[in-house]
Enzyme design. Structure first.
Site, mmCIF file in Angstrom:
data_model
loop_
_atom_site.group_PDB
_atom_site.id
_atom_site.type_symbol
_atom_site.label_atom_id
_atom_site.label_comp_id
_atom_site.label_asym_id
_atom_site.label_seq_id
_atom_site.Cartn_x
_atom_site.Cartn_y
_atom_site.Cartn_z
ATOM 1 C CG ASN A 9 -3.167 0.391 -5.204
ATOM 2 O OD1 ASN A 9 -2.639 1.227 -5.942
ATOM 3 N ND2 ASN A 9 -3.889 -0.624 -5.670
ATOM 4 C CE LYS A 11 -7.224 0.662 -6.075
ATOM 5 N NZ LYS A 11 -8.502 -0.016 -6.145
ATOM 6 C CG HIS A 94 -4.651 -4.330 -8.056
ATOM 7 N ND1 HIS A 94 -5.858 -4.042 -8.639
ATOM 8 C CD2 HIS A 94 -4.744 -3.923 -6.770
ATOM 9 C CE1 HIS A 94 -6.651 -3.473 -7.734
ATOM 10 N NE2 HIS A 94 -5.991 -3.395 -6.590
ATOM 11 C CD GLU A 96 -8.258 -1.340 -9.499
ATOM 12 O OE1 GLU A 96 -7.249 -0.631 -9.517
ATOM 13 O OE2 GLU A 96 -9.109 -1.303 -8.581
ATOM 14 C CD GLU A 164 -6.276 -5.804 -3.031
ATOM 15 O OE1 GLU A 164 -6.218 -4.883 -2.211
ATOM 16 O OE2 GLU A 164 -6.217 -5.622 -4.259
ATOM 17 N N GLY A 170 -13.194 -1.331 -3.755
ATOM 18 C CA GLY A 170 -13.786 -0.052 -4.144
ATOM 19 C C GLY A 170 -15.296 -0.018 -4.065
ATOM 20 C CB SER A 209 -14.350 -1.929 1.023
ATOM 21 O OG SER A 209 -14.773 -1.820 -0.323
#
Ligand code: PGA
Length: 253
Positions: A9, A11, A94, A96, A164, A170, A209
């Site tokens: 991904n 992003k 996701h 985000e 996730e 991250g 991560s």
């Protein structure tokens, strides 16, 4: 036997020129690895040039988002029909998108249905926040996200679920492989409850991560069939190493 799957991904990173250059560097090493499905999810604007570059490749493309309508007055949006000739997968749900763009379970369900209708495959992300984890609500949250996103969706053989945990994305601090496997096992049980025994064949990725140093410990676990990789998927040497390690851990190499 579930075929392992690793997706990158990217992003909101890379210009079109950078995306092409990264794929040109990774293509050779990735194509040599057999037995693992490899997916790259670049920004929308790079899908078209990359679909040309990868037209006869074993590397598949995914989008990072989509709208649920087929066409019309929805300024700035991209529809599943527009993506259909350019990619195979679409990342949905996701954290985000849920966090920064206010996507809720209902909207995600509309998107999952639209993606499936267009013949694309969702990589459906689920996961709890740090606070929800502390409160012991991981299964409640993940169970709700799954059931809502898959409401009135028939089982798609290529469907992918990505577990996730938000607190691990991250941050450089991944979940423990054992704990991640527990939750992926829970996800598998929910899929079985929704779809019967066939549901158990759905591939489940861990994300958060993931690096070339920790990937093996995740995919050695029974319920983890691969990874959704963020930061490390932009590294042209590391991403193929991650895929290679998945092949090794699953006994394919
Ligand atoms: P990360 O991101 O690997 O950079 O933690 C994972 C993701 O958001 O899919």
């Amino acid at each position: 036997m579930r075929i392992p799957i690793v997706a990158g991904n990217w992003k909101m990173n890379t210009s079109v020129a950078e995306a092409i250059s990264k794929v040109e560097s990774m293509k050779g090493p990735l194509e040599k690895i057999e037995g693992v499905d490899k997916v790259i999810c670049p920004p929308f604007v790079s899908l078209f040039p990359l679909s040309n570059l990868l037209s006869s490749s074993s590397i598949k493309l995914g989008a990072q988002n989509v709208y649920f309508e087929e066409k019309g007055a929805f300024t700035g949006e991209i529809s599943p029909l527009m993506l259909k000739d350019l990619c195979t997968y679409v990342i949905l749900g996701h954290s985000e998108r849920r966090g920064y763009f206010g996507e809720d379970d209902e909207l995600i369900n509309l998107k999952v249905r639209a993606v499936v209708k267009a013949g694309l495959l969702p990589i459906l992300c689920v996961g709890e926040s740090g606070e929800e984890k502390k409160e012991g609500r991981t299964e409640e949250v993940v169970g709700r996200q799954l059931r809502m996103a898959l409401r009135e969706v028939s089982l798609q053989p290529g469907l992918v679920i990505a577990y996730e945990p938000i607190w691990a994305i991250g941050k450089g601090i991944a979940a423990s492989p054992e704990k991640a496997d527990d939750i992926c096992g829970f996800i598998r049980r929910v899929l079985q409850e929704l779809y019967g025994d066939e549901g158990k064949e759905t591939r489940i990725q861990y994300g958060g991560s993931v690096t070339e140093d920790n990937i093996s410990s995740f995919v050695r676990e029974e319920n983890i069939d691969g990874a959704l990789v963020g930061g490390a998927s932009l590294e042209v040497e590391e991403f193929p190493h991650i895929v290679q390690k998945v092949a090794e851990a699953k006994g394919l190499k």
